[in-house]
Motif scaffolding. Structure first.
Motif, PDB file in Angstrom:
ATOM      1  N   ILE A  95       0.833  -1.209   0.000  1.00  0.00           N
ATOM      2  CA  ILE A  95       0.000   0.000   0.000  1.00  0.00           C
ATOM      3  C   ILE A  95       0.863   1.253   0.000  1.00  0.00           C
ATOM      4  O   ILE A  95       0.642   2.172  -0.800  1.00  0.00           O
ATOM      5  N   ARG A  96       1.856   1.300   0.881  1.00  0.00           N
ATOM      6  CA  ARG A  96       2.729   2.490   0.930  1.00  0.00           C
ATOM      7  C   ARG A  96       3.412   2.742  -0.408  1.00  0.00           C
ATOM      8  O   ARG A  96       3.435   3.865  -0.911  1.00  0.00           O
ATOM      9  N   GLU A  97       3.977   1.692  -0.980  1.00  0.00           N
ATOM     10  CA  GLU A  97       4.713   1.822  -2.237  1.00  0.00           C
ATOM     11  C   GLU A  97       3.795   2.226  -3.385  1.00  0.00           C
ATOM     12  O   GLU A  97       4.130   3.108  -4.182  1.00  0.00           O
ATOM     13  N   THR A  98       2.632   1.609  -3.467  1.00  0.00           N
ATOM     14  CA  THR A  98       1.713   1.909  -4.565  1.00  0.00           C
ATOM     15  C   THR A  98       1.193   3.338  -4.480  1.00  0.00           C
ATOM     16  O   THR A  98       1.148   4.050  -5.485  1.00  0.00           O
ATOM     17  N   ILE A  99       0.813   3.784  -3.280  1.00  0.00           N
ATOM     18  CA  ILE A  99       0.324   5.159  -3.133  1.00  0.00           C
ATOM     19  C   ILE A  99       1.427   6.169  -3.432  1.00  0.00           C
ATOM     20  O   ILE A  99       1.202   7.166  -4.113  1.00  0.00           O
ATOM     21  N   LEU A 100       2.638   5.888  -2.964  1.00  0.00           N
ATOM     22  CA  LEU A 100       3.754   6.790  -3.240  1.00  0.00           C
ATOM     23  C   LEU A 100       4.035   6.855  -4.739  1.00  0.00           C
ATOM     24  O   LEU A 100       4.206   7.942  -5.304  1.00  0.00           O
ATOM     25  N   ASN A 101       4.061   5.706  -5.411  1.00  0.00           N
ATOM     26  CA  ASN A 101       4.337   5.674  -6.850  1.00  0.00           C
ATOM     27  C   ASN A 101       3.255   6.357  -7.674  1.00  0.00           C
ATOM     28  O   ASN A 101       3.553   7.036  -8.650  1.00  0.00           O
ATOM     29  N   MET A 102       1.991   6.188  -7.276  1.00  0.00           N
ATOM     30  CA  MET A 102       0.900   6.722  -8.086  1.00  0.00           C
ATOM     31  C   MET A 102       0.571   8.181  -7.773  1.00  0.00           C
ATOM     32  O   MET A 102       0.092   8.899  -8.653  1.00  0.00           O
ATOM     33  N   THR A 103       0.806   8.607  -6.527  1.00  0.00           N
ATOM     34  CA  THR A 103       0.383   9.958  -6.150  1.00  0.00           C
ATOM     35  C   THR A 103       1.515  10.845  -5.656  1.00  0.00           C
ATOM     36  O   THR A 103       1.361  12.058  -5.600  1.00  0.00           O
ATOM     37  N   GLY A 104       2.623  10.245  -5.231  1.00  0.00           N
ATOM     38  CA  GLY A 104       3.708  11.015  -4.643  1.00  0.00           C
ATOM     39  C   GLY A 104       3.453  11.377  -3.190  1.00  0.00           C
ATOM     40  O   GLY A 104       4.229  12.116  -2.588  1.00  0.00           O
ATOM     41  N   LEU A 105       2.375  10.860  -2.612  1.00  0.00           N
ATOM     42  CA  LEU A 105       2.023  11.167  -1.224  1.00  0.00           C
ATOM     43  C   LEU A 105       2.576  10.116  -0.270  1.00  0.00           C
ATOM     44  O   LEU A 105       2.579   8.928  -0.577  1.00  0.00           O
ATOM     45  N   GLU A 106       3.045  10.573   0.884  1.00  0.00           N
ATOM     46  CA  GLU A 106       3.551   9.678   1.923  1.00  0.00           C
ATOM     47  C   GLU A 106       2.394   9.253   2.823  1.00  0.00           C
ATOM     48  O   GLU A 106       1.533  10.062   3.153  1.00  0.00           O
ATOM     49  N   VAL A 107       2.411   8.002   3.227  1.00  0.00           N
ATOM     50  CA  VAL A 107       1.410   7.475   4.143  1.00  0.00           C
ATOM     51  C   VAL A 107       2.042   7.367   5.527  1.00  0.00           C
ATOM     52  O   VAL A 107       3.126   6.805   5.675  1.00  0.00           O
ATOM     53  N   VAL A 108       1.364   7.913   6.543  1.00  0.00           N
ATOM     54  CA  VAL A 108       1.898   7.898   7.907  1.00  0.00           C
ATOM     55  C   VAL A 108       1.728   6.532   8.552  1.00  0.00           C
ATOM     56  O   VAL A 108       2.653   5.996   9.148  1.00  0.00           O
ATOM     57  N   GLU A 109       0.522   5.954   8.440  1.00  0.00           N
ATOM     58  CA  GLU A 109       0.224   4.660   9.052  1.00  0.00           C
ATOM     59  C   GLU A 109      -0.607   3.813   8.113  1.00  0.00           C
ATOM     60  O   GLU A 109      -1.479   4.327   7.416  1.00  0.00           O
ATOM     61  N   VAL A 110      -0.353   2.494   8.137  1.00  0.00           N
ATOM     62  CA  VAL A 110      -1.224   1.522   7.489  1.00  0.00           C
ATOM     63  C   VAL A 110      -1.515   0.471   8.545  1.00  0.00           C
ATOM     64  O   VAL A 110      -0.645  -0.318   8.913  1.00  0.00           O
ATOM     65  N   ASN A 111      -2.735   0.485   9.066  1.00  0.00           N
ATOM     66  CA  ASN A 111      -3.147  -0.447  10.109  1.00  0.00           C
ATOM     67  C   ASN A 111      -3.906  -1.604   9.469  1.00  0.00           C
ATOM     68  O   ASN A 111      -4.860  -1.384   8.719  1.00  0.00           O
ATOM     69  N   ILE A 112      -3.475  -2.819   9.762  1.00  0.00           N
ATOM     70  CA  ILE A 112      -4.084  -4.011   9.180  1.00  0.00           C
ATOM     71  C   ILE A 112      -4.978  -4.677  10.217  1.00  0.00           C
ATOM     72  O   ILE A 112      -4.541  -4.948  11.328  1.00  0.00           O
TER      73      ILE A 112
END
Length: 132
Positions: A95-112
């Motif tokens: 999720i972090r990698e895909t969002i960064l690659n597609m939008t350039g936005l950093e994700v602070v947390e990904v809770n599973i």
């Protein structure tokens, strides 16, 4: 509310990314990880999909926009036998990698959140197949 991305004040304009778009990207990235059996959706979403309606790619994903950044909660089902800590790490990384690659936005947390386990389906034999 939309996320705004300004890298350089001298650009031609601004780019706004709706939270729903982030949800779709996160949902697709999570669903592609090996041993993820599915994403949790509401009863209404499940019935709509079964009746031939549009697939909701952001189901099982909750997006929170905080002052610190984007916080994503993912609710998913896993395949029986999967190593949960390893699988959760793979989902977070994807999720972090895909969002960064597609939008350039950093994700602070990904809770599973693991909400269920899917077992392999057993083959059923009908009475017509039995030789008596």
């Amino acid at each position: 509310m939309a996320l705004t991305k300004n890298k350089n004040e001298e650009t031609l304009g601004k780019i706004e990314i709706a939270p729903e778009v982030i949800g779709v990207i996160a949902g697709l990235a999570a669903a592609e990880v090996e041993n993820v059996a599915g994403m949790q959706g509401s009863f209404t979403n499940e019935m709509r999909e079964r009746l031939g309606g549009a697939v909701n790619h952001s189901k099982g994903v909750k997006i929170d926009l905080t002052e610190a950044g984007i916080v994503i909660d993912v609710y998913c089902y896993i395949q029986f036998g999967a190593t949960i800590p390893l699988l959760a790490q793979n989902i977070q990384d994807s999720i972090r990698e895909t969002i960064l690659n597609m939008t350039g936005l950093e994700v602070v947390e990904v809770n599973i959140h693991i909400v269920g386990v899917q077992f392999e389906r057993q083959e059923t034999i009908s009475f017509d197949e039995l030789e008596i």
